[in-house]
Design a protein around this motif. Structure first.
Motif, PDB file in Angstrom:
ATOM      1  N   ASP A  55      38.935  97.544 -53.174  1.00 33.40           N
ATOM      2  CA  ASP A  55      40.065  98.471 -53.307  1.00 33.40           C
ATOM      3  C   ASP A  55      41.418  97.790 -53.170  1.00 33.40           C
ATOM      4  N   GLU A  56      41.547  96.899 -52.221  1.00 30.61           N
ATOM      5  CA  GLU A  56      42.828  96.214 -52.026  1.00 30.61           C
ATOM      6  C   GLU A  56      43.167  95.363 -53.252  1.00 30.61           C
ATOM      7  N   TYR A  57      42.171  94.728 -53.830  1.00 27.46           N
ATOM      8  CA  TYR A  57      42.391  93.947 -55.046  1.00 27.46           C
ATOM      9  C   TYR A  57      42.987  94.829 -56.146  1.00 27.46           C
ATOM     10  N   TYR A  58      42.409  96.012 -56.363  1.00 30.83           N
ATOM     11  CA  TYR A  58      42.901  96.892 -57.421  1.00 30.83           C
ATOM     12  C   TYR A  58      44.276  97.470 -57.098  1.00 30.83           C
ATOM     13  N   ARG A  59      44.555  97.707 -55.814  1.00 30.99           N
ATOM     14  CA  ARG A  59      45.908  98.137 -55.432  1.00 30.99           C
ATOM     15  C   ARG A  59      46.932  97.067 -55.789  1.00 30.99           C
ATOM     16  N   LEU A  60      46.616  95.826 -55.453  1.00 34.07           N
ATOM     17  CA  LEU A  60      47.515  94.718 -55.754  1.00 34.07           C
ATOM     18  C   LEU A  60      47.644  94.494 -57.260  1.00 34.07           C
ATOM     19  N   LEU A  61      46.558  94.643 -57.980  1.00 35.67           N
ATOM     20  CA  LEU A  61      46.599  94.502 -59.435  1.00 35.67           C
ATOM     21  C   LEU A  61      47.523  95.558 -60.038  1.00 35.67           C
ATOM     22  N   TYR A  62      47.430  96.784 -59.549  1.00 37.30           N
ATOM     23  CA  TYR A  62      48.307  97.860 -60.015  1.00 37.30           C
ATOM     24  C   TYR A  62      49.767  97.533 -59.686  1.00 37.30           C
ATOM     25  N   LEU A  63      50.026  97.079 -58.461  1.00 38.16           N
ATOM     26  CA  LEU A  63      51.399  96.724 -58.086  1.00 38.16           C
ATOM     27  C   LEU A  63      51.940  95.591 -58.950  1.00 38.16           C
ATOM     28  N   GLU A  64      51.107  94.610 -59.233  1.00 33.79           N
ATOM     29  CA  GLU A  64      51.528  93.518 -60.112  1.00 33.79           C
ATOM     30  C   GLU A  64      51.899  94.052 -61.489  1.00 33.79           C
ATOM     31  N   ALA A  65      51.066  94.915 -62.026  1.00 29.37           N
ATOM     32  CA  ALA A  65      51.265  95.441 -63.368  1.00 29.37           C
ATOM     33  C   ALA A  65      52.512  96.311 -63.472  1.00 29.37           C
ATOM     34  N   THR A  66      52.927  96.916 -62.355  1.00 29.02           N
ATOM     35  CA  THR A  66      54.113  97.773 -62.370  1.00 29.02           C
ATOM     36  C   THR A  66      55.358  97.048 -61.882  1.00 29.02           C
ATOM     37  N   GLY A  67      55.205  95.790 -61.512  1.00 30.30           N
ATOM     38  CA  GLY A  67      56.351  95.031 -61.025  1.00 30.30           C
ATOM     39  C   GLY A  67      56.643  95.284 -59.562  1.00 30.30           C
ATOM     40  N   GLY A  68      55.803  96.045 -58.892  1.00 31.84           N
ATOM     41  CA  GLY A  68      56.005  96.338 -57.479  1.00 31.84           C
ATOM     42  C   GLY A  68      55.759  95.134 -56.598  1.00 31.84           C
ATOM     43  N   HIS A  69      54.921  94.241 -57.066  1.00 34.38           N
ATOM     44  CA  HIS A  69      54.590  93.039 -56.291  1.00 34.38           C
ATOM     45  C   HIS A  69      53.941  92.060 -57.240  1.00 34.38           C
ATOM     46  N   HIS A  70      54.607  90.998 -57.542  1.00 35.19           N
ATOM     47  CA  HIS A  70      54.096  90.030 -58.500  1.00 35.19           C
ATOM     48  C   HIS A  70      53.523  88.842 -57.750  1.00 35.19           C
ATOM     49  N   SER A  71      52.189  88.789 -57.640  1.00 41.34           N
ATOM     50  CA  SER A  71      51.565  87.693 -56.902  1.00 41.34           C
ATOM     51  C   SER A  71      50.419  87.094 -57.696  1.00 41.34           C
ATOM     52  N   CYS A  72      50.615  86.898 -58.982  1.00 40.33           N
ATOM     53  CA  CYS A  72      49.542  86.377 -59.826  1.00 40.33           C
ATOM     54  C   CYS A  72      49.063  85.001 -59.386  1.00 40.33           C
ATOM     55  N   ALA A  73      49.913  84.244 -58.749  1.00 41.49           N
ATOM     56  CA  ALA A  73      49.517  82.900 -58.331  1.00 41.49           C
ATOM     57  C   ALA A  73      49.119  82.850 -56.868  1.00 41.49           C
ATOM     58  N   SER A  74      49.047  83.998 -56.223  1.00 42.78           N
ATOM     59  CA  SER A  74      48.798  84.055 -54.791  1.00 42.78           C
ATOM     60  C   SER A  74      47.406  83.560 -54.414  1.00 42.78           C
ATOM     61  N   ASP A  75      47.314  82.796 -53.322  1.00 38.89           N
ATOM     62  CA  ASP A  75      46.031  82.310 -52.827  1.00 38.89           C
ATOM     63  C   ASP A  75      45.168  83.460 -52.333  1.00 38.89           C
ATOM     64  N   ASP A  76      45.793  84.493 -51.721  1.00 38.19           N
ATOM     65  CA  ASP A  76      45.032  85.649 -51.250  1.00 38.19           C
ATOM     66  C   ASP A  76      44.326  86.330 -52.408  1.00 38.19           C
ATOM     67  N   MET A  77      45.039  86.504 -53.537  1.00 34.89           N
ATOM     68  CA  MET A  77      44.440  87.143 -54.689  1.00 34.89           C
ATOM     69  C   MET A  77      43.343  86.260 -55.263  1.00 34.89           C
ATOM     70  N   SER A  78      43.516  84.954 -55.262  1.00 33.19           N
ATOM     71  CA  SER A  78      42.498  84.052 -55.785  1.00 33.19           C
ATOM     72  C   SER A  78      41.221  84.158 -54.958  1.00 33.19           C
ATOM     73  N   ALA A  79      41.361  84.270 -53.653  1.00 37.27           N
ATOM     74  CA  ALA A  79      40.196  84.411 -52.783  1.00 37.27           C
ATOM     75  C   ALA A  79      39.486  85.732 -53.053  1.00 37.27           C
ATOM     76  N   THR A  80      40.251  86.803 -53.177  1.00 36.63           N
ATOM     77  CA  THR A  80      39.656  88.106 -53.479  1.00 36.63           C
ATOM     78  C   THR A  80      38.982  88.062 -54.832  1.00 36.63           C
ATOM     79  N   LEU A  81      39.635  87.433 -55.783  1.00 37.35           N
ATOM     80  CA  LEU A  81      39.123  87.342 -57.136  1.00 37.35           C
ATOM     81  C   LEU A  81      37.813  86.584 -57.187  1.00 37.35           C
TER      82      LEU A  81
END
Length: 101
Positions: A55-81
């Protein structure tokens, strides 16, 4: 639960759809408690949560897509991914490539 507005974010509803159908990644196990409520158990860390592990991954993906939080290169997202699988990885990659900055 992702914070989406179905009318404003209609072009992003695939994120909600993917979230609703996301498989439970290993080492998580889906179960029902004695009252019939869904829970998720991590057999390695022995943690238990009511919320799907992705769920947190999809929340962050939504925020990235809307410009609310751009963390495409984030290590946290890479670990979740890494636990999400390649299907989610390719979807995230295409979203990130469309984002400014």
């Amino acid at each position: 639960y992702l914070g989406m507005d179905p009318e404003v974010d209609a072009h992003l509803l695939w994120i909600a759809r993917d979230a609703l159908h996301a498989p439970v990644p290993k080492p998580w196990i889906e179960g029902l408690d004695m009252r019939g409520r869904l829970y998720y158990y991590n057999s390695v860390t022995e943690e238990t949560f009511r919320e799907h592990p992705m769920d947190e991954y999809y929340r962050l993906l939504y925020l990235e897509a809307t410009g609310g939080h751009h963390s495409c290169a984030s290590d946290d997202m890479s670990a979740t991914l890494s636990v999400a699988g390649s299907g989610v990885a390719s979807r995230r990659s295409s979203v990130c490539s469309e984002l400014p900055g």
